[in-house]
Design a protein around this motif. Structure first.
Motif, PDB file in Angstrom:
ATOM      1  N   THR A   1       0.839  -1.193   0.000  1.00 41.66           N
ATOM      2  CA  THR A   1       0.000   0.000   0.000  1.00 41.66           C
ATOM      3  C   THR A   1       0.875   1.244   0.000  1.00 41.66           C
ATOM      4  OG1 THR A   1      -0.156  -0.076   2.412  1.00 41.66           O
ATOM      5  CG2 THR A   1      -1.928  -1.114   1.163  1.00 41.66           C
ATOM      6  N   GLN A   2       0.566   2.147  -0.894  1.00 39.61           N
ATOM      7  CA  GLN A   2       1.118   3.496  -0.965  1.00 39.61           C
ATOM      8  C   GLN A   2       2.556   3.592  -1.469  1.00 39.61           C
ATOM      9  OE1 GLN A   2       0.443   5.554   2.716  1.00 39.61           O
ATOM     10  NE2 GLN A   2      -1.766   5.418   2.552  1.00 39.61           N
TER      11      GLN A   2
ATOM     12  N   ARG B   1      -3.821   9.705  -6.686  1.00 36.07           N
ATOM     13  CA  ARG B   1      -5.226   9.319  -6.802  1.00 36.07           C
ATOM     14  C   ARG B   1      -6.106  10.434  -7.373  1.00 36.07           C
ATOM     15  NH1 ARG B   1      -7.384   6.647  -1.592  1.00 36.07           N
ATOM     16  NH2 ARG B   1      -6.025   4.991  -2.346  1.00 36.07           N
TER      17      ARG B   1
ATOM     18  N   GLY C   1      -4.750   5.823  -8.685  1.00 34.41           N
ATOM     19  CA  GLY C   1      -3.732   5.820  -7.651  1.00 34.41           C
ATOM     20  C   GLY C   1      -2.982   4.517  -7.510  1.00 34.41           C
ATOM     21  N   ASP C   2      -3.378   3.461  -8.263  1.00 37.48           N
ATOM     22  CA  ASP C   2      -2.689   2.172  -8.211  1.00 37.48           C
ATOM     23  C   ASP C   2      -1.557   2.120  -9.234  1.00 37.48           C
ATOM     24  OD1 ASP C   2      -4.552   1.467  -6.330  1.00 37.48           O
ATOM     25  OD2 ASP C   2      -5.693   0.129  -7.649  1.00 37.48           O
TER      26      ASP C   2
ATOM     27  N   ARG D   1     -10.694   2.453 -14.473  1.00 38.43           N
ATOM     28  CA  ARG D   1     -10.231   1.154 -13.996  1.00 38.43           C
ATOM     29  C   ARG D   1      -9.718   0.301 -15.154  1.00 38.43           C
ATOM     30  NH1 ARG D   1     -14.352  -2.002 -12.261  1.00 38.43           N
ATOM     31  NH2 ARG D   1     -12.996  -3.168 -10.871  1.00 38.43           N
TER      32      ARG D   1
ATOM     33  N   LYS E   1      -1.017  -0.534  -4.150  1.00 36.75           N
ATOM     34  CA  LYS E   1      -2.431  -0.157  -4.040  1.00 36.75           C
ATOM     35  C   LYS E   1      -2.576   1.218  -3.375  1.00 36.75           C
ATOM     36  CE  LYS E   1      -6.859  -1.032  -4.346  1.00 36.75           C
ATOM     37  NZ  LYS E   1      -7.499  -1.047  -5.679  1.00 36.75           N
ATOM     38  N   GLY E   2      -3.216   2.149  -4.096  1.00 36.59           N
ATOM     39  CA  GLY E   2      -3.626   3.410  -3.488  1.00 36.59           C
ATOM     40  C   GLY E   2      -2.519   4.380  -3.173  1.00 36.59           C
ATOM     41  N   HIS E   3      -1.737   4.776  -4.181  1.00 35.32           N
ATOM     42  CA  HIS E   3      -0.716   5.807  -3.979  1.00 35.32           C
ATOM     43  C   HIS E   3      -1.433   7.149  -3.841  1.00 35.32           C
ATOM     44  CE1 HIS E   3       2.794   8.315  -4.497  1.00 35.32           C
ATOM     45  NE2 HIS E   3       3.563   7.241  -4.487  1.00 35.32           N
ATOM     46  N   ALA E   4      -1.426   7.702  -2.636  1.00 38.26           N
ATOM     47  CA  ALA E   4      -2.280   8.848  -2.317  1.00 38.26           C
ATOM     48  C   ALA E   4      -1.992  10.074  -3.188  1.00 38.26           C
ATOM     49  CB  ALA E   4      -2.128   9.216  -0.838  1.00 38.26           C
TER      50      ALA E   4
ATOM     51  N   ASP F   1      -7.319   0.700  -9.800  1.00 40.91           N
ATOM     52  CA  ASP F   1      -8.147   1.883  -9.616  1.00 40.91           C
ATOM     53  C   ASP F   1      -7.231   3.108  -9.617  1.00 40.91           C
ATOM     54  OD1 ASP F   1     -10.781   0.653  -9.168  1.00 40.91           O
ATOM     55  OD2 ASP F   1      -9.858  -0.194  -7.365  1.00 40.91           O
TER      56      ASP F   1
ATOM     57  N   THR G   1      -9.443  13.221 -12.185  1.00 37.40           N
ATOM     58  CA  THR G   1     -10.711  12.611 -11.796  1.00 37.40           C
ATOM     59  C   THR G   1     -11.935  13.313 -12.374  1.00 37.40           C
ATOM     60  OG1 THR G   1     -10.736  13.938  -9.775  1.00 37.40           O
ATOM     61  CG2 THR G   1      -9.775  11.734  -9.633  1.00 37.40           C
TER      62      THR G   1
END
Length: 311
Positions: A17-18, A43, A269-270, A187, A37-40, A267, A47
């Motif tokens: 994560t991150q 993200r 940020g991934d 996605r 998963k989920g690089h802040a 998703d 959008t």
């Protein structure tokens, strides 16, 4: 020989994560895929529709004010689905920026035509990526600041922006370089096969198609249907048709039953790292904006590559 009637159940690669794992170079580079998963910091990069419009402006997709009819050149799949950078698969099409953004935002993209847009990175995305820790992690382990700067500069010069509509598929293929895919909007789903599986994936011979691509199509769909059968989460009346579909697939490509794939859904940020020679198919589950960052194999890695990667 016993006929295969089942496909293997894909697994998930190493997931963090991150940020990338600190032992990336020792344990994963050129060996295994890695899913971040989920690089802040990434993200919220793209959008909104306005974000998409800014990307086209920054990459030169929009003309000067007052010229009217802002347009971009996109790739359109000849078969309506599969995209490779090859005239046997795609043709160039000019489309207005507003229409293309509408296609990207449309969840029923198959009804409006599947299209892919590709360009170099705009400065805004370079700045975003430079501010993150991504390139610091993948940079060759060296304390030389000049060497690191040269690596970042070359990575950005080779990086590409990809904007796709719902339903686009990049068919099963491998790259001869290391690669990151950074998901910014929408996605995507990857199905990734280890290098050792290449002999079971029916590579083209250069005459029937490019040597880095497989003859097998719709791998993502067939494995997803096999996974549904395995889980038992389908209506009874669907069971026989889906099993027949899998049987027909294995009649055509029986060696695929011996493979050991990974499946990854990305998703915003991934990030996914794919080693050289790992075959992968990529499906846009929605309108999508991604960045790919490749970098070359080092001399030792080139010496150890299998013979089929040399052509």
């Amino acid at each position: 020989m016993t006929k295969q009637t089942h496909l293997p159940v894909p697994t998930t690669p190493a997931t963090t994560t991150q940020a990338f794992p600190p032992d990336f170079h020792r344990k994963y580079k050129n060996r295994l895929p890695v899913f971040v998963k989920g690089h802040a910091e990434l993200r919220a990069a793209c959008t909104t529709v306005e974000g998409l419009r800014c990307l086209f402006s920054a990459t030169g997709g929009l003309p000067n004010e007052g010229s009217g009819g802002a347009r971009v050149n996109v790739m359109k799949a000849l078969d309506g689905e599969n995209f490779l950078d090859d005239e046997r698969y795609t043709e160039p099409v000019s489309i207005s920026v507003e229409d293309f953004i509408g296609h990207v935002k449309d969840t029923n993209g198959s009804e409006r035509g599947r299209m892919y847009y590709r360009s170099t990175l705009p400065e805004s995305l370079k700045a975003l990526l430079a501010a993150s820790d991504i390139l610091d992690t993948i940079c060759p382990t060296t304390s030389d600041a000049t060497e690191k700067q040269a690596f970042v500069h070359r990575s950005f010069s080779l990086a590409r922006l990809w904007v796709s509509t719902t339903g686009c598929v990049t068919p099963l293929h491998y790259d001869k370089c290391h690669g990151l895919l950074v998901q910014l909007y929408g996605r995507k789903r990857f199905i990734v096969f280890p290098r050792d599986d290449a002999g079971s994936l029916y590579l083209h011979n250069g005459i029937t198609g490019p040597t880095h691509a497989s003859r097998v199509r719709a791998v993502d769909k067939i494995f997803e249907n096999a996974a549904r059968l395995h889980r038992g989460d389908i209506a009874q009346e669907e069971t026989i048709p889906l099993q027949q579909q899998i049987d027909n697939f294995l009649d055509s490509y029986p060696k695929v039953a011996k493979t050991t794939p990974y499946v990854i859904e990305l998703d915003p940020g991934d990030i996914l790292y794919t080693p050289p020679g790992y075959l992968h198919e990529v499906a846009s589950l929605s309108g999508s904006v991604s960045v790919t960052i490749p970098w070359d194999m080092c001399p030792d890695e080139l010496d150890d590559r299998p013979a089929w990667m040399a052509f």
